[in-house]
Enzyme design. Structure first.
Site: not given
Ligand code: NDP
Ligand code: OXD
Length: 320
Positions: A235, A283
Site C-alpha cells: 500500500r 495499482h
Molecule cells: P496477508 O495478510 O496474507 O499477509 C500480510 C503479511 O504482512 C503477513 O505475513 C503479516 O505478518 C505481515 N505483517 C502485517 N503487519 C506487519 C507488521 N506490523 N510487521 C511485520 N509484518 C507484518 O496479506 P496478503 O499477502 O494477501 O496481502 C498483502 C497486501 O498486499 C494487502 O493487504 C494489500 O495491501 C496488498 N495488495 C496489493 C495489490 C496490488 O494490486 N497492488 C493486490 C492485492 C493485495 P503475519 O503473517 O505474522 O501476520
Molecule cells: C487488493 C488490491 O487489495 O488490489 O486486492 O489492492
C-alpha cells in the site's frame, strides 16, 4: 425461497457482472450501486455486500447486513470507515489474484536484475551497449516484507530462479530455502541482508510510513549494484515518497518499482514519474478478476448458509 440480494459497489460493466456474479450465484439477485442507489426496501433485504472503498457510513445503514466481502486482498479501504458495523469481513484470497502478484513481483525483480530500463534507453538511441558485469540471481538477496499469502507465493515464484531469499512478518514463519525474520527485533537483520526489498505489507497503523529513509539506509549495500532496490505493491501509505525521491536522487537507491502510492492516481507533478530507474505501474499488480471474485464470494456464501465457518476472515485487532 427468495434468496437475499448481494450488494455490489463495483464499477464493472454489465457484461462482467452477468458473466461473473450471476453465473456463480444464479439464485441471488444483485444490486449494483454502479447502476444507481437501490430503494430502502431493497437495501433492507441485503445480507451480503461486496465492496471496494465503500462510502464511509454506508454499510452501517444496511439493517440486515451479515457479511462484508472485500473486493481485494487488502481491507484498509473497509476498516478506515469509523462507522463500520461489527460484522465479519472476508478478504479476497485466491489463486488467480496470487498468481498475478507473483507475475508482477518476478517481473520487477528481473527488470532491475537485468538492467532492462537501461537497455530500453539504449534501444531508443539505437545503441548496441552491453552492461558488464551482469550479476546472476544467486548474487543477490530478495527480502520480502509481509510474508503472508502474497509474500510467500512470491518467494516460491522467485526461488527457482536462484535468488537468495528472506522474509519478514509479524509472527514467526518458516519456509524451505527462505531465511525468515519476524517482529521489530528481526527487522534490522532482515534489512541488512536485503539487496532487493519487496514490500507486500498491508496498510495498518504499524506499517504507515515504514518504507522511509531510515529503513532504506539499513538495507544492504554489499550487493552487486552497490545500492538496494525497493519494490512496493502493498500500500502507498506504507511509503514516504519524499524520502524515496531523495534516496533515488542521492543514489541511495539503485532503482524502484512502485505500484501503490500515497495518493492515487499518482499526481502528474510527482517527481517519481521522471526517474529512469523508477518503474511506475497504476495499482494493477494483482487486479481482482470478476469470475474469480464471484466464485470466491459464492463459496463463502454457500459455506455461511450451510452453517460452516467463513474463510479468510479479517482480524480487526491486527488490521489485516
Ligand atoms: P496477508 O495478510 O496474507 O499477509 C500480510 C503479511 O504482512 C503477513 O505475513 C503479516 O505478518 C505481515 N505483517 C502485517 N503487519 C506487519 C507488521 N506490523 N510487521 C511485520 N509484518 C507484518 O496479506 P496478503 O499477502 O494477501 O496481502 C498483502 C497486501 O498486499 C494487502 O493487504 C494489500 O495491501 C496488498 N495488495 C496489493 C495489490 C496490488 O494490486 N497492488 C493486490 C492485492 C493485495 P503475519 O503473517 O505474522 O501476520
Ligand atoms: C487488493 C488490491 O487489495 O488490489 O486486492 O489492492
Amino acid at each position: 425461497m427468495n434468496k437475499s440480494p448481494i450488494l455490489l459497489n463495483i464499477k464493472w460493466d454489465g457484461l462482467a457482472k452477468k458473466s461473473a456474479f450471476e453465473k456463480a450465484l444464479p439464485d441471488h439477485p444483485f444490486l449494483n450501486l454502479a447502476d444507481g442507489m437501490p430503494s430502502e426496501e431493497q437495501l433492507a433485504d441485503v445480507k451480503y455486500a461486496v465492496v471496494w472503498k465503500p462510502e464511509h457510513g454506508f454499510l452501517a445503514t444496511l439493517p440486515n447486513l451479515e457479511v462484508i466481502f472485500s473486493l481485494g486482498a487488502g481491507v484498509d479501504h473497509v476498516l478506515e470507515d469509523k462507522q463500520l458495523p461489527n460484522l465479519p469481513i472476508v478478504r479476497f484470497v485466491d489463486a488467480n489474484l496470487t498468481g498475478r502478484m507473483v507475475e508482477w513481483v518476478v517481473l520487477q525483480v528481473l527488470m532491475h536484475l537485468r538492467h532492462q530500463r537501461k537497455y530500453d534507453s539504449f534501444q531508443r538511441i539505437s545503441q548496441w551497449n552491453e552492461i558488464f558485469p551482469q550479476p546472476a540471481a544467486g548474487n543477490l538477496t530478495v527480502g520480502i516484507m509481509g510474508f503472508g499469502e502474497l509474500g510467500q507465493a512470491s518467494a516460491k515464484g522467485l526461488q527457482p530462479l536462484g535468488f537468495n531469499l528472506c522474509g519478514w512478518s509479524r509472527f514467526k514463519k518458516s519456509m524451505d530455502g527462505v531465511e525468515c525474520f519476524h517482529g521489530e527485533d528481526g527487522l534490522e537483520s532482515f534489512l541488512a541482508k536485503t539487496d532487493i526489498l519487496v514490500s507486500l505489507l498491508p496498510y495498518t497503523s504499524a506499517t504507515h510510513g515504514i518504507l522511509n529513509r531510515d529503513l532504506i539506509s539499513k538495507l544492504s549495500r554489499k550487493g552487486p549494484f552497490g545500492a538496494p532496490v525497493l519494490i512496493n505493491a502493498g500500500r502507498g501509505g506504507s511509503q514516504v515518497e519524499a524520502d524515496i525521491v531523495a534516496c533515488l536522487s542521492e543514489g541511495l537507491l539503485h532503482g524502484v518499482s512502485l505500484d501503490v502510492f500515497e495518493a492515487e492516481p499518482l499526481p502528474k507533478d510527482s517527481p517519481l514519474w521522471s526517474f529512469d530507474n523508477a518503474i511506475i505501474t497504476p495499482h494493477m499488480a494483482a487486479v481482482s478478476d470478476p469470475a474469480a471474485l464471484a466464485k470466491h464470494v459464492a463459496t463463502q456464501v454457500t459455506r455461511y448458509e450451510a452453517g460452516d465457518e467463513l474463510e479468510h476472515l479479517v482480524d480487526r485487532s491486527r488490521g489485516y
